[in-house]
Design an enzyme around this catalytic site. Structure first.
Site, PDB file in Angstrom:
ATOM      1  N   HIS A 427       0.813  -1.226   0.000  1.00  0.00           N
ATOM      2  CA  HIS A 427       0.000   0.000   0.000  1.00  0.00           C
ATOM      3  C   HIS A 427       0.842   1.269   0.000  1.00  0.00           C
ATOM      4  CE1 HIS A 427       0.639   0.954   4.348  1.00  0.00           C
ATOM      5  NE2 HIS A 427       0.692  -0.358   4.497  1.00  0.00           N
ATOM      6  N   CYS A 446       2.818  -4.989   7.029  1.00  0.00           N
ATOM      7  CA  CYS A 446       2.485  -4.717   5.636  1.00  0.00           C
ATOM      8  C   CYS A 446       3.639  -3.971   4.960  1.00  0.00           C
ATOM      9  CB  CYS A 446       1.203  -3.897   5.549  1.00  0.00           C
ATOM     10  SG  CYS A 446      -0.281  -4.849   5.951  1.00  0.00           S
TER      11      CYS A 446
END
Length: 523
Positions: A427, A446
């Site tokens: 992301h 992440c």
């Protein structure tokens, strides 16, 4: 007289019985070739073999010896005597027994020749298994591991050695063919050429900069010369000159350090690694690459966690490279392979349990404005919104917390989804300044990617509908929009800390302390 009669009757009847035919002893038909004997292997001997690949090898050869009358035998012996070049330990191989059998081969009986032939095949089979699939099982070592085990036909790889003039072909088929693995093998060859040298451990109280004078610089220069970042000098002085600074920068570049020419803590730590330390590092990374997928797809993203980089690869060419931010040591980014399914513009973020427990709840306890400052909405178990003023700390873990889309969202303005059991994804970020840092182990697991819109444009691969202008327009709507990928793109998030590039050794910091632990298990 009675005794005589009984004896007569016994002789009469026994002489009338048919004589049993003599036993027929089958002598194995041994074929003599220019190289030596080819001996049939008795089925009883085959049944004693425990390795199914070895049994298949001999079945394929009509259950006859292969190596004792084959010129490739010397290749097998040479291979097994040079296992160190493959980063494989000798401990599981019968090298002494092979050496003794080979040294006395002219005196061996046919039965001993059969045993020797099988011994060579068993050791070659063990080599094939180790070099193709590794010596250890990663699933038993790591909890944050989500790679499918390679489906390898060991029998086929071993039988490849029977093909005429195919020894090198068979070796190549057994080893991983990825460029990183080949570069690791090159790195091992390079480091094996370096002499043994005992250096003093470098210690500094303050960082050293250009034009400084410090006696420790003599030892620094010795190490830079040893690693070939600095050309040999006639005299070594304690002065930090421009030539040495350039060598330090080369050293820093090879180790993924800040390219500032300043000799600080990080540079000194890297300088204090010995040849043996680095050799072990290369060996464990070779083992790791034997676990990684043997066949990678025509188009994929590959992330090297310790190098903080994402590469876009298509048809074996690297088309793009992006900096990434990965999980810190306490919240490691998992090793996995998956397939990109879709991306989301202006994503919301449902805060996961770990971040909720360690970050959000403690922050909100001390300041209820935390929720509004972070644009977080609280939902109860009935999916009803809860005001921060009515937030019950005792029930904190029972609520659902969702961060709204926008520039303050921790996921940034776009996220890329791929199925995995760790619920991690790729992301954007609302803290893009972090990409300027050299050490980017900063996330909760992440992966944050730099220049996500440019990556989006490439992945969507539609110059009319999804060019940069259209992407920005979509983001400016502030609506959460999902877009599926129309082509197959895979992602591999892997971990390796050593390799070589154009004959130059490269090392990275072992962020998660995987290397030392793995080497102990291998050893």
């Amino acid at each position: 007289m009675k005794i005589f009669i009984v004896f007569f009757i016994f002789i009469f009847f026994t002489s009338c019985e048919e004589k049993a035919p003599p036993k027929v002893v089958l002598i194995p038909k041994i074929e003599i070739t220019v190289q030596g004997k080819i001996i049939p292997i008795d089925s009883a001997r085959i049944t004693k073999i425990k390795d199914s690949s070895v049994i298949a090898f001999y079945n394929s050869n009509q259950n006859k010896t292969f190596w004792v009358a084959n010129s490739s035998r010397n290749n097998v012996i040479s291979l097994l005597n040079n296992l160190a070049q493959e980063g494989i330990s000798y401990k599981d191989f019968n090298l002494k027994k092979i050496e003794n059998s080979e040294g006395n081969i002219a005196k061996l009986t046919d039965a001993a020749l059969v045993d020797y032939d099988i011994l060579l095949t068993e050791n070659l089979s063990l080599y094939v298994k180790k070099v193709s699939n590794g010596s250890l099982n990663p699933e038993g070592l790591y909890s944050n591991w989500d790679l499918k085990k390679n489906d390898i036909n060991f029998e086929e790889l071993l039988i490849n050695f029977q093909k005429k003039d195919s020894f090198n072909y068979a070796l190549n088929e057994a080893s991983p063919n990825h460029i990183v693995y080949k570069n690791l093998k090159s790195a091992l060859a390079i480091i094996n050429t370096l002499p043994k040298f005992d250096f003093k451990k470098i210690e500094i109280e303050h960082k050293i900069e250009l034009n400084d004078t410090n006696e420790v610089l003599i030892d620094v220069k010795k190490k830079l010369i040893y690693w070939k970042d600095l050309k040999p000098l006639d005299t070594l002085t304690p002065i930090y000159d421009e030539v040495t600074e350039l060598a330090v920068k080369k050293f820093q570049l090879r180790h993924g350090l800040a390219l500032d020419g300043i000799i600080g803590v990080g540079t000194v730590q890297a300088l204090n690694y010995t040849k043996e330390d680095r050799k072990k590092q290369i060996i464990v990374n070779m083992e790791r690459w034997r676990w990684y997928p043997r066949l990678l797809e025509p188009e994929y993203l590959i992330i090297n966690i310790p190098d903080y980089t994402l590469h876009v690869v298509k048809n074996a060419d690297t088309l793009r490279t992006h900096k990434v931010i990965i999980g810190r040591a306490a919240r490691k980014t998992p090793v996995l392979s998956s397939k990109l399914t879709h991306l989301i513009f202006n994503p919301t973020w449902t805060i996961p349990p770990t971040i909720l427990k360690n970050d959000v709840i403690p922050a909100a306890k001390s300041n209820r404005n935390y929720f509004s400052n972070k644009n977080i909405t609280i939902y109860n178990t009935n999916n009803q919104k809860i005001s921060p003023s009515n937030w019950d700390v005792k029930k904190a873990k029972n609520y659902r917390y969702v961060q709204s889309p926008g520039t303050t969202n921790s996921l940034g303005l776009v996220k890329f989804i791929f199925p995995n059991r760790f619920s991690v994804y790729l992301h954007d970020t609302n803290s893009r300044g972090y990409f300027d840092k050299d050490i980017r182990a900063l996330s909760s697991g992440c992966i944050r990617v730099q220049y996500p819109f440019e990556l989006t444009e490439y992945l969507l691969d539609d110059s009319e509908k999804w060019n940069l202008k259209k992407i920005n327009e979509t983001i400016n709507t502030k609506k959460t929009i999902q877009v599926n990928f129309n082509k197959e793109i895979y992602i591999h998030i892997l971990y390796w800390t050593a390799w070589s590039e154009n004959g130059i050794l490269q090392f990275r910091d072992d962020l998660y302390n995987y290397d030392v632990d793995l080497y102990k298990k291998l050893d």
